[in-house]
Design an enzyme around this catalytic site. Sequence first.
Site, short mmCIF file in Angstrom:
data_model
loop_
_atom_site.label_atom_id
_atom_site.label_comp_id
_atom_site.label_asym_id
_atom_site.label_seq_id
_atom_site.Cartn_x
_atom_site.Cartn_y
_atom_site.Cartn_z
N HIS A 168 0.56 -1.43 -0.12
CA HIS A 168 -0.01 0.20 -0.09
C HIS A 168 0.96 1.33 0.01
O HIS A 168 1.79 1.35 -0.88
CB HIS A 168 -1.00 -0.22 1.12
CG HIS A 168 -2.08 0.75 1.04
ND1 HIS A 168 -2.41 1.76 0.27
CD2 HIS A 168 -3.07 0.97 2.21
CE1 HIS A 168 -3.53 2.25 0.67
NE2 HIS A 168 -3.93 1.81 1.74
N HIS B 260 -1.93 -1.79 -9.75
CA HIS B 260 -3.02 -1.48 -9.00
C HIS B 260 -4.26 -2.56 -9.03
O HIS B 260 -4.40 -2.87 -10.10
CB HIS B 260 -3.18 0.00 -9.49
CG HIS B 260 -3.99 0.78 -8.50
ND1 HIS B 260 -5.41 0.62 -8.36
CD2 HIS B 260 -3.40 1.61 -7.26
CE1 HIS B 260 -5.62 1.44 -7.30
NE2 HIS B 260 -4.56 2.01 -6.75
N ASP C 210 2.91 5.70 -6.70
CA ASP C 210 4.34 5.74 -5.74
C ASP C 210 5.66 5.40 -6.55
O ASP C 210 6.55 5.38 -6.06
CB ASP C 210 4.15 4.24 -4.65
CG ASP C 210 3.16 4.41 -3.48
OD1 ASP C 210 2.95 5.59 -3.20
OD2 ASP C 210 2.51 3.50 -3.39
N1 CMC Z 1 5.46 -6.73 -10.16
C1 CMC Z 1 5.11 -7.95 -10.53
N2 CMC Z 1 3.96 -8.65 -10.70
C2 CMC Z 1 3.23 -8.06 -10.27
C3 CMC Z 1 2.80 -6.85 -9.62
C4 CMC Z 1 4.29 -6.21 -9.38
N3 CMC Z 1 4.13 -4.69 -8.80
N4 CMC Z 1 1.65 -6.70 -9.05
C5 CMC Z 1 0.90 -7.51 -9.58
N5 CMC Z 1 1.59 -8.58 -10.15
C6 CMC Z 1 1.24 -9.72 -10.83
C7 CMC Z 1 0.84 -10.71 -9.71
O1 CMC Z 1 2.12 -11.74 -9.29
C8 CMC Z 1 0.02 -11.74 -10.30
O2 CMC Z 1 0.69 -12.34 -11.27
P1 CMC Z 1 -0.40 -13.65 -11.37
O3 CMC Z 1 -1.55 -13.61 -11.88
O4 CMC Z 1 0.91 -14.67 -12.36
O5 CMC Z 1 -0.37 -14.63 -10.17
C9 CMC Z 1 -1.09 -10.59 -10.93
O6 CMC Z 1 0.00 -9.37 -11.44
C10 CMC Z 1 -1.95 -9.93 -10.28
O7 CMC Z 1 -1.56 -9.39 -9.03
P2 CMC Z 1 -2.44 -9.41 -7.69
O8 CMC Z 1 -1.48 -9.30 -6.64
O9 CMC Z 1 -3.52 -10.35 -7.81
O10 CMC Z 1 -3.03 -7.86 -7.81
P3 CMC Z 1 -3.65 -7.20 -6.66
O11 CMC Z 1 -4.95 -6.37 -7.14
O12 CMC Z 1 -4.16 -8.00 -5.54
O13 CMC Z 1 -2.58 -6.34 -6.32
C11 CMC Z 1 -0.98 -4.44 -5.92
C12 CMC Z 1 -2.32 -4.90 -6.42
C13 CMC Z 1 -1.07 -3.02 -6.01
C14 CMC Z 1 -0.84 -4.80 -4.28
C15 CMC Z 1 0.20 -5.28 -6.65
O14 CMC Z 1 -0.08 -4.78 -8.07
C16 CMC Z 1 1.49 -4.85 -5.97
O15 CMC Z 1 1.95 -5.59 -5.16
N6 CMC Z 1 2.14 -3.84 -6.52
C17 CMC Z 1 3.40 -3.41 -6.00
C18 CMC Z 1 3.20 -2.78 -4.69
C19 CMC Z 1 2.77 -1.24 -5.16
O16 CMC Z 1 3.42 -0.74 -5.73
N7 CMC Z 1 1.71 -0.82 -4.20
C20 CMC Z 1 1.45 0.59 -4.44
C21 CMC Z 1 -0.11 0.54 -4.86
S1 CMC Z 1 -0.81 2.08 -5.24
C22 CMC Z 1 -0.59 3.01 -3.81
C23 CMC Z 1 -1.64 2.30 -2.77
O17 CMC Z 1 -2.47 1.76 -3.07
O18 CMC Z 1 -1.24 2.89 -1.36
#
Ligand code: CMC
Length: 446
Positions: free
Chosen positions: A284, A325, A381
């Site tokens: 987050h 996201h 971010d």
């Molecule tokens: N790098 C590599 N792979 C990723 C990333 C990433 N940053 N984000 C998602 N994936 C992959 C994930 O491994 C999954 O792959 P597979 O389908 O093969 O298992 C697929 O994409 C879907 O990911 P998810 O975890 O199911 O997606 P989510 O909606 O649950 O997560 C997220 C969203 C923001 C937590 C995630 O994209 C992430 O961890 N990003 C990195 C951390 C980040 O930058 N967070 C800030 C978010 S914006 C500001 C805020 O909200 O505070």
Amino acid sequence: MPTTPTAEDKSAATAQERREAVTLVDHRTGKSYDLPVSNGTIRAIDLREVKTGPEDFGLMSYDPAFMNTASCRSQITFIDGDRGILRYRGYPIEQLAERSSYLEVAYLLLHGELPTKSEYDEWVHNITFHTMIHESLKKFMDGFNHDAHPMGMLIATVGAMSTFYPGARDIHSASDRTKQIHRLIAKMPTLAAFAYRHSMGMPYVYPDNDFSYTGNFLNMLFRIPSSSWKPDPVLVRALDVLFILHADHEQNCGTHVMRGIGSSHTDPYSAVAGAAAALYGPLHGGANEEVLKMLQEIGTVSRIPAFIEEVKNGKGEKRLMGFGHRVYKNFDPRATIIKRIADEVFAVTGRNPLLDVAIELERIALQDDYFIKRRLYPNVDFYSGLIYEAIGIPTAAFTVLFAIPRVSGWLAQWQEMLEDPEQKIARPRQIYTGPKERSFVPIESR
Ligand code: CMC
């Protein structure tokens, strides 16, 4: 004169209701149910009618991580994730970032409308008037280790503030709520700056009400008491825009926690402490700190391809921080604005060499099938940390800079939740998967 509806009228009304409903067929019983649809949603509670017999509890929906569940109606923030749209109270984020100020946006989020000149002046006065913190809170901060994480300090001190304002527990009084809202928005920068000064072993700088909200914050962070340091107006404005961009983002993890804690009618300081704790996590708001660590780890443009391969082969364990996201699936409009501000800031501070790594990392990732297929784009971010670093803010304090403006969004959502007659204490259901009933075995017989 009211007329009695004819059979034809009734059947037309039923047809209309049907058009605004979905029919669910329960193949366990052969029964079918019309579930009303409103705003593209069915009410989960309507599923309870779907039963196999009188003893059956009724159908529930299972939605870990709330992937497809609306928990509230809200008039505050609108996001269209596919089209990269973000609006506060209807106003596009691009216009607010261009023409408004953080305190004006905070007013908008909390009151629903932009303030008139006199409303704005009164609002700014009320916030400015409350920037000082209790001296005992300062002593409380002195108790932390010099290397305490600034977010840990912020969470603890904002929670501790509830003990200084016992009236805050009267959450049903609108005037008391307003008082706490002024205090929270006003004191967050002071707490954050004091946490930073403590970690640097430097004396605290008290708020100076002659400065703007962000000017005062920079002054409390960086002024050496023996000098007449003045914040650079370009940096003051850049920070103000960053605060606008971070002010609210509808039902994200931290806001969901704010509403959840608030739903038990606890005081807003305790609820903000909980929301800030949720924000602290690296998935987050903590991501801005992780992005900078990642860019430092990569170090040079030549090492990017190897890093990308590690992310792709890491089976989700290693992520490209600042990418992806839950809602935005094409681009994050906040990231676009931040990229522009970065140029303005670097014109004053000098170019951060890690910017080249970030730009190349983005370019390579956006052409890579792994990221394209999963619709992963830079989020808010990805570039914000580079700006914070250029301003002189240490990496560990980045998430604090997210938390300060998000307080206005949390408080707006908290108020809306309290005033919403449909809201009650948040209490999800579960699917129990543990053992069936069994008899206790005394310890000597196990
Ligand atoms: N790098 C590599 N792979 C990723 C990333 C990433 N940053 N984000 C998602 N994936 C992959 C994930 O491994 C999954 O792959 P597979 O389908 O093969 O298992 C697929 O994409 C879907 O990911 P998810 O975890 O199911 O997606 P989510 O909606 O649950 O997560 C997220 C969203 C923001 C937590 C995630 O994209 C992430 O961890 N990003 C990195 C951390 C980040 O930058 N967070 C800030 C978010 S914006 C500001 C805020 O909200 O505070």
